[in-house]
Design an enzyme around this catalytic site. Structure first.
Site, PDB file in Angstrom:
ATOM      1  N   ASP A 128       0.790  -1.362  -0.122  1.00  0.00           N
ATOM      2  CA  ASP A 128       0.038  -0.058   0.045  1.00  0.00           C
ATOM      3  C   ASP A 128       0.867   1.256   0.075  1.00  0.00           C
ATOM      4  O   ASP A 128       1.791   1.241   0.485  1.00  0.00           O
ATOM      5  CB  ASP A 128      -0.752   0.007   0.955  1.00  0.00           C
TER       6      ASP A 128
ATOM      7  N   HIS B 213       2.313   3.177  -8.927  1.00  0.00           N
ATOM      8  CA  HIS B 213       1.942   1.777  -9.244  1.00  0.00           C
ATOM      9  C   HIS B 213       2.942   1.055  -9.946  1.00  0.00           C
ATOM     10  O   HIS B 213       3.395   0.044  -9.645  1.00  0.00           O
ATOM     11  CB  HIS B 213       0.581   1.747 -10.083  1.00  0.00           C
TER      12      HIS B 213
ATOM     13  N   LEU C 225      10.235 -20.697  -4.460  1.00  0.00           N
ATOM     14  CA  LEU C 225       9.319 -19.869  -3.864  1.00  0.00           C
ATOM     15  C   LEU C 225       7.997 -20.060  -4.653  1.00  0.00           C
ATOM     16  O   LEU C 225       7.919 -20.067  -5.875  1.00  0.00           O
ATOM     17  CB  LEU C 225      10.019 -18.542  -3.824  1.00  0.00           C
TER      18      LEU C 225
HETATM   19  C1  IPE Z   1      -5.434  -2.679  -0.079  1.00  0.00           C
HETATM   20  O1  IPE Z   1      -5.151  -1.376  -0.202  1.00  0.00           O
HETATM   21  C2  IPE Z   1      -5.409  -3.442  -1.518  1.00  0.00           C
HETATM   22  C3  IPE Z   1      -4.260  -3.436  -1.880  1.00  0.00           C
HETATM   23  C4  IPE Z   1      -3.066  -3.154  -1.675  1.00  0.00           C
HETATM   24  C5  IPE Z   1      -4.217  -4.277  -3.459  1.00  0.00           C
HETATM   25  P1  IPE Z   1      -6.307  -0.260  -0.360  1.00  0.00           P
HETATM   26  O2  IPE Z   1      -5.273   1.036  -0.473  1.00  0.00           O
HETATM   27  O3  IPE Z   1      -7.212  -0.686  -1.379  1.00  0.00           O
HETATM   28  O4  IPE Z   1      -6.731  -0.165   1.238  1.00  0.00           O
HETATM   29  P2  IPE Z   1      -7.928   0.598   1.914  1.00  0.00           P
HETATM   30  O5  IPE Z   1      -8.825   1.173   1.100  1.00  0.00           O
HETATM   31  O6  IPE Z   1      -6.973   1.817   2.146  1.00  0.00           O
HETATM   32  O7  IPE Z   1      -8.468  -0.047   3.319  1.00  0.00           O
HETATM   33  C1  IPE Z   2      -1.641   0.317  -3.391  1.00  0.00           C
HETATM   34  O1  IPE Z   2      -1.417   1.566  -3.266  1.00  0.00           O
HETATM   35  C2  IPE Z   2      -1.982  -0.379  -4.800  1.00  0.00           C
HETATM   36  C3  IPE Z   2      -3.320  -0.963  -4.906  1.00  0.00           C
HETATM   37  C4  IPE Z   2      -4.282  -0.809  -3.815  1.00  0.00           C
HETATM   38  C5  IPE Z   2      -3.683  -1.360  -6.065  1.00  0.00           C
HETATM   39  P1  IPE Z   2      -2.680   2.802  -3.251  1.00  0.00           P
HETATM   40  O2  IPE Z   2      -2.995   2.814  -4.730  1.00  0.00           O
HETATM   41  O3  IPE Z   2      -3.760   2.299  -2.357  1.00  0.00           O
HETATM   42  O4  IPE Z   2      -2.152   4.040  -2.754  1.00  0.00           O
HETATM   43  P2  IPE Z   2      -2.466   5.061  -1.652  1.00  0.00           P
HETATM   44  O5  IPE Z   2      -2.927   4.041  -0.511  1.00  0.00           O
HETATM   45  O6  IPE Z   2      -3.827   5.531  -2.337  1.00  0.00           O
HETATM   46  O7  IPE Z   2      -1.367   5.773  -1.307  1.00  0.00           O
HETATM   47 MG    MG Z   3      -3.891   2.392  -0.492  1.00  0.00          MG
END
Ligand code: IPE
Ligand code: IPE
Ligand code: MG
Length: 241
Positions: A16, A33, A127
């Protein structure tokens, strides 16, 4: 049981913070990303170096469809590009790829790519990299429940004979070991519908660093913290020697 010096068999990562990493640099979220893919490559290499058996990464949740269309399209394209660019290399390193999540919602060409990657790497033993894509743990448990309900309705299984092993066997992570260590980057301290059943006794480590900044140093530190914790599984503290 102390986890001292034990390498976690199963590490799960909630990758995240990509969007915030990019925003802080004045970049579009997509740049975060993209940078996250390099962090993923570092994580896989490091997991292999440490002899972790199974690494499960959360790359797209069932709830992530609610993001703007363009971001969802970018994440789907990024998964395709990752499969195209990295599978041969992962295969040559002995990595077995598994994909969990609802595949039926994905376009057929992507489903084919995921199936092919799994088939190609099926016999690898170094792995297991489990990619959770369009994954939601509550939905996974619901599907397992439905499968068992079918068995009951067909007279193959009596309700009182349903055990935890039946549920586990019907989860997509079967036959992988339960999660030992869950790492979430990006500062949030929640599980966001990831591996709810499988994390019953996992150790949780929340890092403030955003996913694109994840590297071997952070990974090794997380494993060292895991090793310093005492896992009791409901028992009592182990006597010190
Ligand atoms: C969790 O992150 C999902 C992934 C990392 C794929 P999110 O950014 O979607 O989670 P929330 O919305 O902050 O809980
Ligand atoms: C995690 O990073 C990737 C996915 C959930 C796909 P985020 O896109 O949630 O990034 P933040 O949390 O908004 O910074
Ligand atoms: Mg996020």
């Amino acid at each position: 049981m102390s986890s001292q010096n034990h390498i976690p068999r199963h590490v799960a990562i909630i990758m995240d913070g990509n969007g915030r990493w990019a925003s802080e640099r004045g970049l579009p979220r997509s740049a975060g990303h993209k940078a996250g893919i390099d962090a993923l490559r570092r994580a896989v290499t490091c997991a292999q170096d440490m002899d972790v058996e199974c690494l499960t990464i959360y790359s797209f949740s069932t709830e992530n469809w609610s993001r703007p269309k363009a971001e969802v399209a970018f994440l789907l394209a990024l998964l395709k590009r990752f499969i195209r660019q990295d599978v041969a290399d992962l295969h040559s390193k002995g990595v077995r790829i598994r994909v969990i999540g609802a595949r039926e919602d994905l376009e057929p060409s992507l489903v084919r790519m995921l199936n092919d990657a799994e088939q190609l790497t099926e016999a690898n033993t170094q792995l297991t990299l489990v990619v959770a894509f369009n994954y939601g743990s509550q939905q996974e448990i619901l599907r397992a429940t439905q499968k068992l309900a079918h068995d009951v309705a067909a007279g193959r299984l009596a309700p009182n004979d349903i055990t935890m092993a039946h549920i586990e066997a019907n989860l997509e992570t079967a036959p992988m070991p339960p999660v030992d260590l869950l790492i979430r980057t990006g500062g949030e301290e929640r599980i966001s519908n990831f591996l709810l059943w499988q994390c019953a006794y996992a150790e949780f480590i929340f890092l403030r660093q955003y996913w694109p900044d994840f590297d071997a140093v952070l990974f090794e530190k997380a494993v060292a913290t895991y090793q310093s914790r005492e896992r009791r599984f409901g028992g009592l503290k182990a006597k010190s020697a």
